[in-house]
Design an enzyme around this catalytic site. Structure first.
Site, PDB file in Angstrom:
ATOM      1  N   LYS A 140       0.879  -1.169   0.000  1.00 54.01           N
ATOM      2  CA  LYS A 140       0.000   0.000   0.000  1.00 54.01           C
ATOM      3  C   LYS A 140       0.916   1.219   0.000  1.00 54.01           C
ATOM      4  CE  LYS A 140      -3.444   2.648   2.504  1.00 54.01           C
ATOM      5  NZ  LYS A 140      -4.116   2.900   3.803  1.00 54.01           N
ATOM      6  N   GLY A 161      -8.601   9.026   9.251  1.00 52.51           N
ATOM      7  CA  GLY A 161      -9.000   9.079  10.648  1.00 52.51           C
ATOM      8  C   GLY A 161     -10.051  10.111  10.984  1.00 52.51           C
ATOM      9  N   ALA A 214      -9.826   5.476   3.899  1.00 52.99           N
ATOM     10  CA  ALA A 214      -9.705   6.703   4.707  1.00 52.99           C
ATOM     11  C   ALA A 214     -11.031   7.425   4.881  1.00 52.99           C
ATOM     12  CB  ALA A 214      -8.675   7.666   4.125  1.00 52.99           C
ATOM     13  N   GLY A 215     -11.296   7.793   6.130  1.00 56.77           N
ATOM     14  CA  GLY A 215     -12.470   8.597   6.448  1.00 56.77           C
ATOM     15  C   GLY A 215     -13.747   7.822   6.662  1.00 56.77           C
ATOM     16  N   ASN A 221      -9.946   1.256   9.522  1.00 56.35           N
ATOM     17  CA  ASN A 221      -9.098   1.065  10.692  1.00 56.35           C
ATOM     18  C   ASN A 221      -9.627   1.847  11.889  1.00 56.35           C
ATOM     19  OD1 ASN A 221      -5.558   1.608  11.510  1.00 56.35           O
ATOM     20  ND2 ASN A 221      -7.127   0.492  12.571  1.00 56.35           N
ATOM     21  N   THR A 222      -9.562   3.176  11.816  1.00 59.88           N
ATOM     22  CA  THR A 222      -9.896   4.012  12.968  1.00 59.88           C
ATOM     23  C   THR A 222     -11.288   3.737  13.519  1.00 59.88           C
ATOM     24  OG1 THR A 222      -8.430   5.785  12.202  1.00 59.88           O
ATOM     25  CG2 THR A 222     -10.140   6.390  13.773  1.00 59.88           C
TER      26      THR A 222
END
Length: 271
Positions: free
Chosen positions: A95, A156, A182-183, A204-205
């Site tokens: 990645k 995040g 992301a996001g 993830n977050t």
């Protein structure tokens, strides 16, 4: 089945390894998610041993590792990290992340393209993290990237698909997998991405920082499945006007006439 670089995946939910309260919790959440591709920051790996405290458990689960170059500020640093990953982890999957701005972590398109071109030439399976830029994503496909990973919103931030309209264009024109990254802050965001036609999402977050990461991982797994099913079924088109789902008056006319209560002419007048 999702196929990236000739490798098939049963799950379209990819996960990260950062921000978990403990390695044990991370492992349990990844197991609950059903994810078969897990990203790992190279800056967390101890290059003296080629591992960190989570590497062995991940490998024991049989998941494919996707090392990332998070922390790289330019193409040179990213290429160096990629070469280390291949040597220490024995994988050509990568990645590619290059974000020199520590406040917003926006990916640098020029450095990303330069690094991707070099890494592809070295035989890496490159999955670049980029802005939701249809032109850039097309160029990355043309140079041989295995997939593209356009952002939904800043890393995040949990803002969801702020880049929605551009993601639609990327998905429409791509002939390689599109992984929204992301996001994504809620299962509903992941579901929406899949409804748009994304091939997968990376989360993830939203999982790691939730009050119950294991349950949240399960929720994301279900959301991704539901969104994919909805996309395959074909969503209805949107309209500014109402459209009746059944005849408004015809059935009354027919009913009054056939019952003999009134003749057809009177039925028309009543209606």
């Amino acid at each position: 089945m999702l196929k990236i670089a000739e490798t098939e995946f049963g799950s379209r939910l990819f996960t990260g390894t950062g921000k978990f309260a403990s390695g044990k919790l991370m492992q349990e959440a990844i197991a609950a998610s059903g994810s078969e591709l897990v990203t790992l920051a190279m800056k967390r790996v101890d290059f003296k041993t080629g591992s960190d405290d989570i590497l062995a458990p991940l490998l024991s689960r049989g998941v494919r590792l996707l090392p990332n170059t998070s922390g790289a500020r330019n193409a040179k640093e990213a290429i160096f990290a990629a070469e280390l990953a291949r040597e220490m982890l024995g994988t050509e999957w990568l990645k590619l992340e290059i974000h020199p701005d520590p406040k917003y972590l926006m990916p640098d398109p020029m450095e990303t393209f330069a690094a991707a071109k070099e890494l592809v030439s070295q035989g890496f399976k490159v999955l670049p993290y980029v802005h939701a830029d249809p032109v850039l994503c097309r160029r990355l496909e043309e140079i041989g990237c295995a997939a593209v990973m356009p952002l939904g919103s800043p890393i995040g931030s949990n803002q969801g698909l702020v880049s929605r309209e551009f993601l639609k264009i990327i998905i429409e024109q791509a002939s390689i997998p599109v992984v929204v990254d992301a996001g994504i802050g809620a299962p509903s965001h992941a579901c929406e991405a899949m409804e748009l036609g994304a091939d997968a999402v990376l989360v993830n977050t939203a999982i790691a920082s939730s009050a119950d990461p294991v349950r949240m991982a399960r929720a994301f797994a279900l959301a991704v499945q539901i969104g994919r099913e909805a996309y395959l079924a074909g969503l209805g088109s949107k309209s500014l006007h109402a459209h009746e789902t059944s005849p408004l008056t015809g059935f009354l006319n027919t009913g009054l006439s056939t019952t003999g209560l009134v003749d057809s002419g009177m039925a028309e007048k009543l209606l």
